[in-house]
Design an enzyme around this catalytic site. Structure first.
Site, mmCIF file in Angstrom:
data_model
loop_
_atom_site.group_PDB
_atom_site.id
_atom_site.type_symbol
_atom_site.label_atom_id
_atom_site.label_comp_id
_atom_site.label_asym_id
_atom_site.label_seq_id
_atom_site.Cartn_x
_atom_site.Cartn_y
_atom_site.Cartn_z
ATOM 1 N N GLU A 177 28.859 17.820 -18.391
ATOM 2 C CA GLU A 177 27.524 18.176 -18.898
ATOM 3 C C GLU A 177 27.022 19.463 -18.271
ATOM 4 O O GLU A 177 27.046 19.621 -17.049
ATOM 5 C CB GLU A 177 26.536 17.041 -18.569
ATOM 6 C CG GLU A 177 25.099 17.378 -18.932
ATOM 7 C CD GLU A 177 24.147 16.211 -18.754
ATOM 8 O OE1 GLU A 177 24.396 15.334 -17.903
ATOM 9 O OE2 GLU A 177 23.133 16.186 -19.481
ATOM 10 N N ASP A 232 20.344 19.169 -15.226
ATOM 11 C CA ASP A 232 21.066 17.952 -15.626
ATOM 12 C C ASP A 232 22.553 18.303 -15.722
ATOM 13 O O ASP A 232 22.954 19.019 -16.645
ATOM 14 C CB ASP A 232 20.509 17.481 -16.985
ATOM 15 C CG ASP A 232 21.044 16.125 -17.418
ATOM 16 O OD1 ASP A 232 21.814 15.516 -16.664
ATOM 17 O OD2 ASP A 232 20.675 15.679 -18.532
ATOM 18 N N ASP A 247 0.814 -1.222 0.000
ATOM 19 C CA ASP A 247 0.000 0.000 0.000
ATOM 20 C C ASP A 247 0.846 1.270 0.000
ATOM 21 O O ASP A 247 0.371 2.341 0.340
ATOM 22 C CB ASP A 247 -0.983 -0.008 1.182
ATOM 23 C CG ASP A 247 -0.247 -0.109 2.510
ATOM 24 O OD1 ASP A 247 0.987 -0.321 2.503
ATOM 25 O OD2 ASP A 247 -0.908 0.026 3.555
ATOM 26 N N ARG A 269 32.613 12.360 -18.352
ATOM 27 C CA ARG A 269 31.578 13.141 -19.044
ATOM 28 C C ARG A 269 31.510 14.494 -18.354
ATOM 29 O O ARG A 269 31.693 14.571 -17.137
ATOM 30 C CB ARG A 269 30.211 12.434 -18.992
ATOM 31 C CG ARG A 269 29.082 13.222 -19.632
ATOM 32 C CD ARG A 269 27.832 12.380 -19.944
ATOM 33 N NE ARG A 269 27.148 11.859 -18.784
ATOM 34 C CZ ARG A 269 27.206 10.612 -18.366
ATOM 35 N NH1 ARG A 269 27.949 9.729 -19.027
ATOM 36 N NH2 ARG A 269 26.554 10.213 -17.284
ATOM 37 N N HIS A 292 24.463 3.971 -17.754
ATOM 38 C CA HIS A 292 23.283 4.147 -16.895
ATOM 39 C C HIS A 292 23.502 3.590 -15.488
ATOM 40 O O HIS A 292 22.558 3.165 -14.828
ATOM 41 C CB HIS A 292 22.048 3.500 -17.546
ATOM 42 C CG HIS A 292 21.561 4.249 -18.740
ATOM 43 N ND1 HIS A 292 20.685 3.727 -19.652
ATOM 44 C CD2 HIS A 292 21.833 5.505 -19.181
ATOM 45 C CE1 HIS A 292 20.446 4.615 -20.602
ATOM 46 N NE2 HIS A 292 21.127 5.701 -20.348
ATOM 47 N N ASP A 345 26.566 12.224 -12.397
ATOM 48 C CA ASP A 345 25.538 12.807 -13.280
ATOM 49 C C ASP A 345 24.278 12.854 -12.435
ATOM 50 O O ASP A 345 23.591 11.842 -12.285
ATOM 51 C CB ASP A 345 25.361 11.923 -14.524
ATOM 52 C CG ASP A 345 24.370 12.510 -15.527
ATOM 53 O OD1 ASP A 345 23.635 13.457 -15.153
ATOM 54 O OD2 ASP A 345 24.328 12.017 -16.674
ATOM 55 N N HIS A 395 27.266 7.981 -27.136
ATOM 56 C CA HIS A 395 25.977 8.676 -27.005
ATOM 57 C C HIS A 395 26.042 10.012 -27.717
ATOM 58 O O HIS A 395 27.095 10.418 -28.210
ATOM 59 C CB HIS A 395 25.572 8.825 -25.531
ATOM 60 C CG HIS A 395 26.540 9.600 -24.664
ATOM 61 N ND1 HIS A 395 26.621 10.966 -24.679
ATOM 62 C CD2 HIS A 395 27.470 9.171 -23.764
ATOM 63 C CE1 HIS A 395 27.533 11.358 -23.793
ATOM 64 N NE2 HIS A 395 28.078 10.294 -23.249
ATOM 65 N N HIS A 403 20.426 16.897 -25.466
ATOM 66 C CA HIS A 403 18.982 16.645 -25.620
ATOM 67 C C HIS A 403 18.240 17.866 -25.111
ATOM 68 O O HIS A 403 18.779 18.659 -24.323
ATOM 69 C CB HIS A 403 18.572 15.387 -24.828
ATOM 70 C CG HIS A 403 19.050 15.384 -23.394
ATOM 71 N ND1 HIS A 403 18.384 16.040 -22.383
ATOM 72 C CD2 HIS A 403 20.145 14.824 -22.807
ATOM 73 C CE1 HIS A 403 19.039 15.874 -21.238
ATOM 74 N NE2 HIS A 403 20.128 15.150 -21.469
ATOM 75 N N HIS A 421 14.734 14.574 -20.281
ATOM 76 C CA HIS A 421 14.801 14.394 -21.738
ATOM 77 C C HIS A 421 13.486 14.947 -22.246
ATOM 78 O O HIS A 421 12.487 14.240 -22.325
ATOM 79 C CB HIS A 421 14.980 12.920 -22.110
ATOM 80 C CG HIS A 421 16.270 12.353 -21.616
ATOM 81 N ND1 HIS A 421 16.508 11.015 -21.489
ATOM 82 C CD2 HIS A 421 17.432 12.962 -21.225
ATOM 83 C CE1 HIS A 421 17.738 10.813 -21.022
ATOM 84 N NE2 HIS A 421 18.313 11.983 -20.861
ATOM 85 N N TYR A 451 34.728 7.083 -22.746
ATOM 86 C CA TYR A 451 34.616 5.934 -21.844
ATOM 87 C C TYR A 451 35.494 4.818 -22.403
ATOM 88 O O TYR A 451 35.259 4.350 -23.528
ATOM 89 C CB TYR A 451 33.160 5.460 -21.760
ATOM 90 C CG TYR A 451 32.193 6.627 -21.581
ATOM 91 C CD1 TYR A 451 31.875 7.101 -20.312
ATOM 92 C CD2 TYR A 451 31.652 7.287 -22.698
ATOM 93 C CE1 TYR A 451 31.031 8.193 -20.153
ATOM 94 C CE2 TYR A 451 30.820 8.375 -22.548
ATOM 95 C CZ TYR A 451 30.511 8.821 -21.275
ATOM 96 O OH TYR A 451 29.686 9.906 -21.125
ATOM 97 N N GLU A 455 26.893 17.583 -23.468
ATOM 98 C CA GLU A 455 27.423 16.545 -22.580
ATOM 99 C C GLU A 455 28.291 15.490 -23.269
ATOM 100 O O GLU A 455 27.964 14.307 -23.283
ATOM 101 C CB GLU A 455 26.280 15.859 -21.843
ATOM 102 C CG GLU A 455 25.129 15.364 -22.719
ATOM 103 C CD GLU A 455 24.072 14.621 -21.884
ATOM 104 O OE1 GLU A 455 24.457 13.667 -21.194
ATOM 105 O OE2 GLU A 455 22.894 14.990 -21.947
HETATM 106 N N1 GLY Z 1 21.143 12.355 -16.825
HETATM 107 C C1 GLY Z 1 20.527 12.029 -18.026
HETATM 108 C C2 GLY Z 1 21.280 12.550 -19.148
HETATM 109 O O1 GLY Z 1 22.349 13.086 -18.993
HETATM 110 O O2 GLY Z 1 20.820 12.526 -20.263
HETATM 111 MN MN MN Z 2 22.992 13.948 -17.186
HETATM 112 MN MN MN Z 3 21.718 14.860 -20.113
#
Ligand code: GLY
Ligand code: MN
Ligand code: MN
Length: 444
Positions: A414, A268, A38, A412, A240, A257, A351, A355, A362, A395, A391
């Site tokens: 960003e 972000d 619940d 990374r 991820h 991140d 990647h 975005h 996103h 890697y 970003e």
């Molecule tokens: N944290 C999600 C991205 O960087 O797209």
């Molecule tokens: Mn991010």
């Molecule tokens: Mn991002």
């Protein structure tokens, strides 16, 4: 809410509906979702619904009737018994007043009122196929209208995806939105500063996550904008990865991140820093390549540029760096142009460079324009007050053909950028990106 942006947005949607021949739009908020037994997941409203209402209670629907320009809210009725347990509810009367709707009714009246609202309407506007529950509800309402056909009542003959209208609106942020996003970016940057200052060998990833969450929350953020990544050592090469229980080791990097959501808007940020406060030579070499690629992407971000331009700029710098460091061998992979053409860089950079970001991390919105003759759709041109992330990363997983000095380095960087006429404004630079500045911050 006379100065509310929400009523103005509803009016714009109604104008767009009328340009398509008019009709009725139905925009529900998100359902509550059970987590276990619940206990529910923390409630988060639907972004489209919130964009048009500013209303955060569950069990609510916005209905827009373009024929008379009216906007109607269905929401939970006042209920003293439930309010004792779950807290305050506006109820339709107060909600109508506070949120500036023309009418408001109890959500319990939805099934009775919707068929009336859909009678003799040319078209229905809703999120086509987004929710089985909503599709089922709409089927029921339409069938109730159709059952009155012998009385001369007609049901909508066509349906439009209301998201096509809303996505275009949401892509370009207004001053109210950019103000909130700037505050969200500032809080998130402070959280990264705190994590860097706390970092030392022997802590675990979740200790740094706790510092981030503390900073988000103490500045009024309601939630993290997405699952926080705190990835040390080899974990940084898992795109991820989430904050786990790995020990922060002397000599390793930490990639964070993580960023907060504030009043319905996401930020972000990614930063990568040495756990002990000092980059090794190999880490610094790759870090500076990623940083230079991010700067190239930022320089390519301006009104009129194509969405892909920052990505192309970043890839060119990364590809050159991969050749310079021997991550890619010139005798195998050729020149920078060859590396770009063959996409050989994607072994270490898999990647894209950014975005849209807004209410959703996103965020909604097409990345390409429609092609006039059904040909290839060009990347869309950036416009002032669109907001996107920048970003890039590198890697390097262990492999026999890769020099061991690069193994398990994941980097990374960003930031969130608001497009301006001549460039962009970064909302997230309250935390440094320059390697010397990061080291100085961590020493301090
Ligand atoms: N944290 C999600 C991205 O960087 O797209
Ligand atoms: Mn991010
Ligand atoms: Mn991002």
């Amino acid at each position: 809410m006379t100065d509310s942006p929400y009523a103005a947005r509803r009016a714009r949607v109604i104008e767009a509906m009328n340009r398509l021949g008019g009709g009725v739009a139905i925009i529900p908020t998100a359902p509550e979702v059970p987590r276990n037994r619940d206990s529910d997941y923390p409630y988060r409203h639907d972004s489209y619904f919130y964009y048009l209402s500013g209303f955060t209670e569950p069990e609510a629907v916005v209905v827009l009737d373009s024929r008379n320009g009216q906007s109607i809210l269905f929401c939970r009725a006042k209920n003293e018994e439930r309010e004792i347990w779950d807290g305050y509810r506006y109820g339709p009367e107060a909600a109508r007043e506070v949120f500036g709707f023309d009418a408001a009714y109890s959500i319990d009246e939805l099934d009775a009122r919707l068929p009336q609202l859909l009678a003799n309407v040319p078209a229905l506007f809703y999120a086509l196929g987004a929710s089985a529950r909503q599709d089922e509800q709409i089927r029921g309402w339409l069938n109730t209208v159709r059952a009155q056909s012998r009385a001369g009542v007609t049901a909508p003959e066509s349906a439009h995806d209301v998201r096509a209208i809303l996505d275009e609106m949401r892509l370009v942020k207004d001053a109210h939105e950019i103000g909130i996003m700037a505050r969200a970016g500032k809080i998130s940057a402070q959280a990264h500063v705190r994590a860097m200052q706390t970092s030392r060998p022997g802590l675990r990833e979740y200790h740094l996550e706790a510092e981030l969450l503390y900073e988000f929350r103490r500045h009024g953020s309601q939630f993290p904008a997405y699952g926080s990544i705190v990835a040390t050592g080899a974990n940084a090469c898992v795109l991820h990865y989430r904050a786990g229980d790995t020990e922060c080791r002397d000599g390793d990097l930490c990639l964070i991140d993580a960023a907060c959501e504030l009043d319905g808007y996401a930020s972000d940020i990614t930063r990568t820093f040495p756990i002990n406060g000092k980059f090794t030579a190999a880490q610094r070499t790759l870090y500076d390549i990623v940083l230079a690629s991010q700067q190239a992407a930022i320089d390519a971000t301006r009104a009129g540029a194509r969405f892909d331009a920052p990505h192309e700029a970043a890839v060119r710098v990364l590809a050159q760096g991969m050749l310079d460091t021997g991550l890619l061998k010139t005798d195998t992979h050729g020149s920078v142009d060859d590396v770009i053409a063959s996409k050989a860089y994607s072994r270490y950079y898999m990647h894209r460079t950014g975005h849209w970001i807004g209410m959703d991390v996103h965020d909604c919105g097409e990345y390409r324009e429609t092609a006039p003759n059904g040909g290839e759709r060009p990347w869309r041109a950036l416009r002032e007050n669109m907001v996107l992330t920048v970003e890039p990363g590198i890697y390097v997983r262990p492999a026999p053909d890769v020099d061991e000095r690069w193994w398990n380095i994941g980097i990374r960087i960003e930031d969130d950028a608001v497009v301006t006429a001549n460039g962009c404004t970064l909302l997230t630079r309250g935390v440094p990106v320059d390697a010397d500045e990061i080291e100085a911050l961590m020493r301090g």
